[in-house]
Design a protein around this motif. Structure first.
Motif, short mmCIF file in Angstrom:
data_model
loop_
_atom_site.label_atom_id
_atom_site.label_comp_id
_atom_site.label_asym_id
_atom_site.label_seq_id
_atom_site.Cartn_x
_atom_site.Cartn_y
_atom_site.Cartn_z
N ASN A 58 -11.05 -91.51 29.17
CA ASN A 58 -11.20 -90.98 30.52
C ASN A 58 -10.86 -89.50 30.53
OD1 ASN A 58 -8.15 -90.86 31.41
ND2 ASN A 58 -8.44 -92.88 30.49
N PHE A 59 -11.07 -88.87 31.67
CA PHE A 59 -10.92 -87.42 31.76
C PHE A 59 -10.13 -87.02 32.99
CE2 PHE A 59 -14.82 -88.49 29.55
CZ PHE A 59 -14.72 -87.74 28.40
N GLY A 60 -9.66 -85.80 32.99
CA GLY A 60 -8.92 -85.30 34.13
C GLY A 60 -8.84 -83.79 34.09
N ALA A 61 -8.21 -83.22 35.10
CA ALA A 61 -8.01 -81.77 35.19
C ALA A 61 -6.56 -81.51 35.57
CB ALA A 61 -8.96 -81.16 36.22
N PHE A 62 -6.09 -80.29 35.32
CA PHE A 62 -4.70 -79.99 35.63
C PHE A 62 -4.49 -78.51 35.94
CE2 PHE A 62 -5.05 -79.54 31.03
CZ PHE A 62 -4.34 -78.37 30.75
N LEU A 63 -3.40 -78.26 36.65
CA LEU A 63 -2.87 -76.92 36.87
C LEU A 63 -1.49 -76.85 36.22
CD1 LEU A 63 -3.73 -76.44 40.66
CD2 LEU A 63 -5.00 -75.55 38.70
N GLN A 64 -1.16 -75.70 35.69
CA GLN A 64 0.09 -75.58 34.95
C GLN A 64 0.70 -74.20 35.15
OE1 GLN A 64 0.60 -76.97 30.65
NE2 GLN A 64 0.33 -74.77 30.36
N ILE A 65 2.02 -74.14 35.23
CA ILE A 65 2.73 -72.87 35.23
C ILE A 65 3.85 -72.94 34.20
CG2 ILE A 65 4.31 -73.53 37.11
CD1 ILE A 65 4.06 -70.52 38.00
N LYS A 66 3.96 -71.87 33.42
CA LYS A 66 4.97 -71.78 32.37
C LYS A 66 5.79 -70.51 32.53
CE LYS A 66 3.40 -72.44 28.17
NZ LYS A 66 2.48 -72.44 27.00
N LYS A 67 7.05 -70.62 32.19
CA LYS A 67 7.96 -69.46 32.17
C LYS A 67 8.47 -69.31 30.75
CE LYS A 67 10.87 -66.22 33.59
NZ LYS A 67 11.46 -65.83 32.29
#
Length: 245
Positions: A181-190
């Motif tokens: 299956n598939f998906g999408a994401f948002l990410q923030i890194k410090k």
């Protein structure tokens, strides 16, 4: 289990080969996964037994080796292959019988994302990406609780009467999920510094699955109940810490 470790070792080996390029870094991140169902409660009073299903948040984990390729000072690409355990609490009721348990979905994910670097010294990264997920196993364990007071054939005046009967259960639910299956994401890194020689980061990532759960069979004789029970695609939140290897 051997498959999971083999894939993680493989990505680590490939990354070490490419690490000779100054634009490429090998990363390892890990932490808890918070699984958040999109549907918290559904009830259908038009069906005998008034079926009801509730989903609740639970905590899993993830381990993700990945490669970071710096395009320039302001952007980069990440690609990884990691192990993810998504866990959901479930309460499924039909008439006098309630199933209360936890679902554990073991999978390999291959996320890829584009990062925008910003902030002081470009220490923050905002990423947007997608992933493919390969389900290794999915199981549900819990208790079947029967409310005997709701069963007409049970006499509450019987000296052996017990208001609730509980039986443990365990079942394989892998067939409920698409293998791929598939998906999408948002990410923030410090980005952070552990020491003069070791750097790392903390991250927050929100994943949305698109086609993890199989569609119900429209030709089923009990399709009305199955459609009611058809769960919506889950969302998960990864909170982790990582290091540059």
């Amino acid at each position: 289990m051997k498959q999971k470790f083999f894939i993680i070792v493989l990505i680590s080996f490939i990354a070490n080969v490419f690490a000779q390029n100054n634009n490429i870094d090998l990363q390892l991140s890990l932490g808890p996964t918070l699984s958040i169902p999109n549907t918290s409660e559904l009830t259908n009073s038009d069906v005998d037994g008034r079926p009801q299903i509730k989903s609740k948040m639970n905590i899993g984990l993830f381990v993700l080796p990945s490669i970071k390729y710096s395009l320039n000072e302001k952007s980069s690409l990440d690609f990884g292959i990691g192990y993810y355990l998504d866990r959901f609490s479930i309460e499924d009721k039909l008439g006098a019988v309630t199933n209360e348990g936890n679902r554990n979905i073991h999978q390999i994910q291959t996320p890829i994302n584009y990062n925008f670097h910003f902030g002081t010294n470009k220490s923050y990264e905002f990423g947007i990406g997608a992933f493919a997920s390969f389900v290794l196993s999915a199981k549900e364990k819990g208790d079947v609780i029967t409310n005997n007071s709701e069963i007409n054939i049970v006499d509450p005046n019987d000296p052996t009467f017990s208001s609730n009967t509980t039986v443990s259960y365990s079942k394989d639910i892998k067939d409920n999920y698409n293998t791929v299956n598939f998906g999408a994401f948002l990410q923030i890194k410090k980005n952070i510094t552990f020491s003069e020689s070791k750097k790392g980061f903390i991250l927050l990532k929100i994943n949305q699955y698109f086609n993890a759960i199989k569609n119900n069979n429209s030709e089923s004789d009990i399709n009305q109940y199955l459609e009611f029970k058809n769960e919506k695609e889950p969302m998960t939140v990864n909170i982790g810490i990582g290091i540059l290897l």
